[in-house]
Write a protein that holds these residues in place. Structure first.
Motif, PDB file in Angstrom:
ATOM      1  N   VAL A  93       0.838  -1.203   0.000  1.00  0.00           N
ATOM      2  CA  VAL A  93       0.000   0.000   0.000  1.00  0.00           C
ATOM      3  C   VAL A  93       0.871   1.252   0.000  1.00  0.00           C
ATOM      4  CG1 VAL A  93      -1.664   1.317   1.367  1.00  0.00           C
ATOM      5  CG2 VAL A  93      -2.002  -1.139   1.017  1.00  0.00           C
ATOM      6  N   ASN A  94       1.959   1.242   0.768  1.00  0.00           N
ATOM      7  CA  ASN A  94       2.853   2.400   0.808  1.00  0.00           C
ATOM      8  C   ASN A  94       3.584   2.620  -0.511  1.00  0.00           C
ATOM      9  OD1 ASN A  94       3.194   3.945   3.484  1.00  0.00           O
ATOM     10  ND2 ASN A  94       2.902   1.821   4.112  1.00  0.00           N
ATOM     11  N   LEU A  95       3.750   1.551  -1.278  1.00  0.00           N
ATOM     12  CA  LEU A  95       4.434   1.658  -2.570  1.00  0.00           C
ATOM     13  C   LEU A  95       3.485   2.020  -3.709  1.00  0.00           C
ATOM     14  CD1 LEU A  95       6.802  -1.409  -2.208  1.00  0.00           C
ATOM     15  CD2 LEU A  95       7.455   1.001  -2.141  1.00  0.00           C
ATOM     16  N   GLU A  96       2.235   2.240  -3.386  1.00  0.00           N
ATOM     17  CA  GLU A  96       1.228   2.498  -4.426  1.00  0.00           C
ATOM     18  C   GLU A  96       1.561   3.718  -5.279  1.00  0.00           C
ATOM     19  OE1 GLU A  96      -3.580   2.894  -4.953  1.00  0.00           O
ATOM     20  OE2 GLU A  96      -2.752   2.956  -2.930  1.00  0.00           O
ATOM     21  N   ASP A  97       2.005   4.790  -4.670  1.00  0.00           N
ATOM     22  CA  ASP A  97       2.180   6.053  -5.391  1.00  0.00           C
ATOM     23  C   ASP A  97       3.614   6.410  -5.754  1.00  0.00           C
ATOM     24  OD1 ASP A  97      -0.589   6.610  -5.350  1.00  0.00           O
ATOM     25  OD2 ASP A  97      -0.409   7.338  -3.293  1.00  0.00           O
ATOM     26  N   LYS A  98       4.580   5.769  -5.091  1.00  0.00           N
ATOM     27  CA  LYS A  98       5.967   6.145  -5.365  1.00  0.00           C
ATOM     28  C   LYS A  98       6.927   5.060  -4.906  1.00  0.00           C
ATOM     29  CE  LYS A  98       6.730   8.523  -0.997  1.00  0.00           C
ATOM     30  NZ  LYS A  98       7.313   9.658  -0.334  1.00  0.00           N
ATOM     31  N   ALA A  99       8.128   5.129  -5.432  1.00  0.00           N
ATOM     32  CA  ALA A  99       9.200   4.236  -4.998  1.00  0.00           C
ATOM     33  C   ALA A  99       9.721   4.725  -3.651  1.00  0.00           C
ATOM     34  CB  ALA A  99      10.318   4.222  -6.030  1.00  0.00           C
ATOM     35  N   ILE A 100      10.059   3.775  -2.785  1.00  0.00           N
ATOM     36  CA  ILE A 100      10.489   4.113  -1.428  1.00  0.00           C
ATOM     37  C   ILE A 100      11.703   3.258  -1.067  1.00  0.00           C
ATOM     38  CG2 ILE A 100       9.804   4.182   1.001  1.00  0.00           C
ATOM     39  CD1 ILE A 100       6.910   4.389   0.119  1.00  0.00           C
ATOM     40  N   SER A 101      12.648   3.851  -0.353  1.00  0.00           N
ATOM     41  CA  SER A 101      13.826   3.108   0.092  1.00  0.00           C
ATOM     42  C   SER A 101      13.483   2.267   1.322  1.00  0.00           C
ATOM     43  CB  SER A 101      14.961   4.070   0.451  1.00  0.00           C
ATOM     44  OG  SER A 101      14.654   4.774   1.645  1.00  0.00           O
ATOM     45  N   VAL A 102      14.358   1.311   1.605  1.00  0.00           N
ATOM     46  CA  VAL A 102      14.182   0.463   2.782  1.00  0.00           C
ATOM     47  C   VAL A 102      14.151   1.317   4.044  1.00  0.00           C
ATOM     48  CG1 VAL A 102      15.244  -1.352   4.182  1.00  0.00           C
ATOM     49  CG2 VAL A 102      15.219  -1.562   1.696  1.00  0.00           C
ATOM     50  N   ASN A 103      15.039   2.303   4.118  1.00  0.00           N
ATOM     51  CA  ASN A 103      15.078   3.172   5.302  1.00  0.00           C
ATOM     52  C   ASN A 103      13.761   3.912   5.489  1.00  0.00           C
ATOM     53  OD1 ASN A 103      17.714   2.476   5.906  1.00  0.00           O
ATOM     54  ND2 ASN A 103      18.588   4.197   4.796  1.00  0.00           N
ATOM     55  N   GLU A 104      13.198   4.427   4.396  1.00  0.00           N
ATOM     56  CA  GLU A 104      11.929   5.149   4.474  1.00  0.00           C
ATOM     57  C   GLU A 104      10.795   4.211   4.910  1.00  0.00           C
ATOM     58  OE1 GLU A 104      11.709   8.580   1.192  1.00  0.00           O
ATOM     59  OE2 GLU A 104      12.425   6.655   0.380  1.00  0.00           O
TER      60      GLU A 104
END
Length: 108
Positions: A32-43
C-alpha cells in the motif's frame, strides 16, 4: 483470461502462493505504501516502525514473486510495485473486510 486457463494447476498454485504472501499484514502495508511512489528500505522502515532488516527480508520475498522491483539511485535502492494491479486484490480484500467488520451485506 479464458475459463480453462483459470483452472490451470500451475496458475492456481501460483495464485495460492500470492494469497499466502498477501496474508502477512506487514507485506500488505508495504504494498500500500508503494502504491504512489518508490520508497527506500530506510523510508519504509521509518513509515512502518519496523527494523530495517525485517523490511529488507519482506521486500526480498515480495521481489522473488514479482510484486515489487528495485531501482538503484546512488547508494540507495528504491522499491516500487512491479505489478500495480496487485493492489486491486488488496483493495478488494480491504473493502470486503470493511463489510465483514461492520456486519453489512454487500451493497448496503
Amino acid at each position: 483470461m479464458k475459463s480453462e486457463d483459470k483452472m490451470n494447476t500451475d496458475y492456481l498454485k501460483e495464485a495460492s502462493r500470492i494469497f499466502k504472501l498477501l496474508s502477512n499484514e506487514t507485506r500488505l502495508k508495504m504494498l500500500v505504501n508503494l502504491e504512489d511512489k518508490a520508497i527506500s528500505v530506510n523510508e519504509l522502515s521509518a513509515l512502518l516502525d519496523i527494523e530495517q532488516s525485517a523490511v529488507s527480508h519482506q521486500l526480498s520475498i515480495l521481489k522473488k514473486h514479482q510484486l515489487v522491483d528495485t531501482n538503484r539511485i546512488g547508494k540507495s535502492i528504491y522499491y516500487r510495485l512491479d505489478d500495480p494491479h496487485i493492489l486491486d486484490i488488496v483493495n478488494e480484500a480491504v473493502q470486503h473486510s470493511s463489510h465483514v467488520i461492520r456486519g453489512k451485506k454487500h451493497g448496503e
